[in-house]
Design a protein around this motif. Structure first.
Motif, PDB file in Angstrom:
ATOM      1  N   ASP A   2      64.513  94.007  67.769  1.00  0.00           N
ATOM      2  CA  ASP A   2      65.087  92.968  67.245  1.00  0.00           C
ATOM      3  C   ASP A   2      63.847  91.272  66.872  1.00  0.00           C
ATOM      4  O   ASP A   2      63.184  92.208  67.970  1.00  0.00           O
ATOM      5  CB  ASP A   2      66.827  92.532  66.837  1.00  0.00           C
ATOM      6  CG  ASP A   2      66.600  91.765  68.345  1.00  0.00           C
ATOM      7  OD1 ASP A   2      65.727  91.763  68.947  1.00  0.00           O
ATOM      8  OD2 ASP A   2      68.296  92.143  68.661  1.00  0.00           O
ATOM      9  N   ASP A   3      64.376  90.930  66.576  1.00  0.00           N
ATOM     10  CA  ASP A   3      63.320  89.756  66.027  1.00  0.00           C
ATOM     11  C   ASP A   3      63.583  89.262  68.044  1.00  0.00           C
ATOM     12  O   ASP A   3      62.935  87.876  68.080  1.00  0.00           O
ATOM     13  CB  ASP A   3      64.028  88.587  65.190  1.00  0.00           C
ATOM     14  CG  ASP A   3      65.208  87.867  64.820  1.00  0.00           C
ATOM     15  OD1 ASP A   3      65.920  88.512  65.817  1.00  0.00           O
ATOM     16  OD2 ASP A   3      65.404  87.341  64.170  1.00  0.00           O
ATOM     17  N   GLN A   4      64.265  89.484  68.277  1.00  0.00           N
ATOM     18  CA  GLN A   4      64.889  89.172  69.580  1.00  0.00           C
ATOM     19  C   GLN A   4      64.028  89.234  70.858  1.00  0.00           C
ATOM     20  O   GLN A   4      64.564  89.472  72.374  1.00  0.00           O
ATOM     21  CB  GLN A   4      66.290  88.103  70.189  1.00  0.00           C
ATOM     22  CG  GLN A   4      66.929  86.595  68.379  1.00  0.00           C
ATOM     23  CD  GLN A   4      68.089  87.085  69.049  1.00  0.00           C
ATOM     24  OE1 GLN A   4      68.999  88.121  69.489  1.00  0.00           O
ATOM     25  NE2 GLN A   4      68.737  85.487  68.562  1.00  0.00           N
ATOM     26  N   TRP A   6      65.745  92.790  71.379  1.00  0.00           N
ATOM     27  CA  TRP A   6      66.214  94.132  72.475  1.00  0.00           C
ATOM     28  C   TRP A   6      66.134  95.426  71.174  1.00  0.00           C
ATOM     29  O   TRP A   6      65.547  95.017  70.031  1.00  0.00           O
ATOM     30  CB  TRP A   6      68.128  92.794  71.608  1.00  0.00           C
ATOM     31  CG  TRP A   6      68.567  92.168  72.241  1.00  0.00           C
ATOM     32  CD1 TRP A   6      68.578  91.220  72.060  1.00  0.00           C
ATOM     33  CD2 TRP A   6      69.843  92.015  73.172  1.00  0.00           C
ATOM     34  NE1 TRP A   6      69.149  90.691  72.848  1.00  0.00           N
ATOM     35  CE2 TRP A   6      69.972  90.953  74.017  1.00  0.00           C
ATOM     36  CE3 TRP A   6      69.821  92.777  74.489  1.00  0.00           C
ATOM     37  CZ2 TRP A   6      70.205  90.822  74.479  1.00  0.00           C
ATOM     38  CZ3 TRP A   6      70.666  92.917  75.517  1.00  0.00           C
ATOM     39  CH2 TRP A   6      70.316  91.585  75.627  1.00  0.00           C
TER      40      TRP A   6
END
Length: 169
Positions: A2-4, A6
């Motif tokens: 994901d964008d973080q 993860w």
């Protein structure tokens, strides 16, 4: 990812193959079908090309594969990096060894010959089986602390499996 950053994995239905295959409430024939699905999934994994060649698992015990009895499918999880850089045959043979010995431990009521037949039927690569035979002729292939942490079948079942592999089945 994901964008973080993860890592996101899909949900796969089923349960760990080790739990399913050890479950005394599940008929042994069904548990052997699960082993067959696991082995087919391993053979498919070994046929998948990654950036450095065919993929291997590194810790291919029944604790590291999810089996879904509804679809008769299996999906490998929790890949390891324990394999030292080695020839692909050595790495794939080690994955097959891990499946065999972990199956010996959890399929406690299945005959050793039936377990071996199931794995051989699902993993039809003569080079891997010859490699295991050659290694066994040189000494134990499932004797170190890492191997025993993976699976600790009884010595009698382990010796019977090894005799059968050396004799060709």
């Amino acid at each position: 990812m994901d964008d973080q950053g993860w890592l996101l994995l899909p949900f796969w239905p089923g349960r760990l193959a080790a739990d399913h295959c050890a479950d005394a409430l599940v008929p042994v024939e069904e548990r052997l079908r699960a082993l067959s699905a696991v082995v087919h999934a391993l053979h498919e994994l070994h046929g998948t090309l990654g950036p450095d060649g065919p993929l291997c698992h590194g810790d291919a015990t029944l604790r590291n594969v999810v089996h879904d009895p509804e679809s008769s499918s299996a999906r490998w999880i929790d890949f390891d990096t324990v394999h030292e850089p080695a020839e692909i045959t050595e790495r794939q043979a080690d994955d097959v060894r891990a499946v065999l010995y972990s199956a010996l431990g959890v399929l406690w009521d299945a005959p050793v010959g039936t377990i071996l037949d199931t794995v051989q039927a699902g993993y039809r690569n003569p080079g891997i089986w010859q490699h295991l035979r050659d290694r066994l002729r040189d000494g134990p292939i499932h004797a170190g602390p890492f191997h025993m942490a993976q699976a600790a079948p009884s010595a009698a079942r382990r010796r019977e499996m090894e005799r059968r592999i050396i004799s060709g089945g």
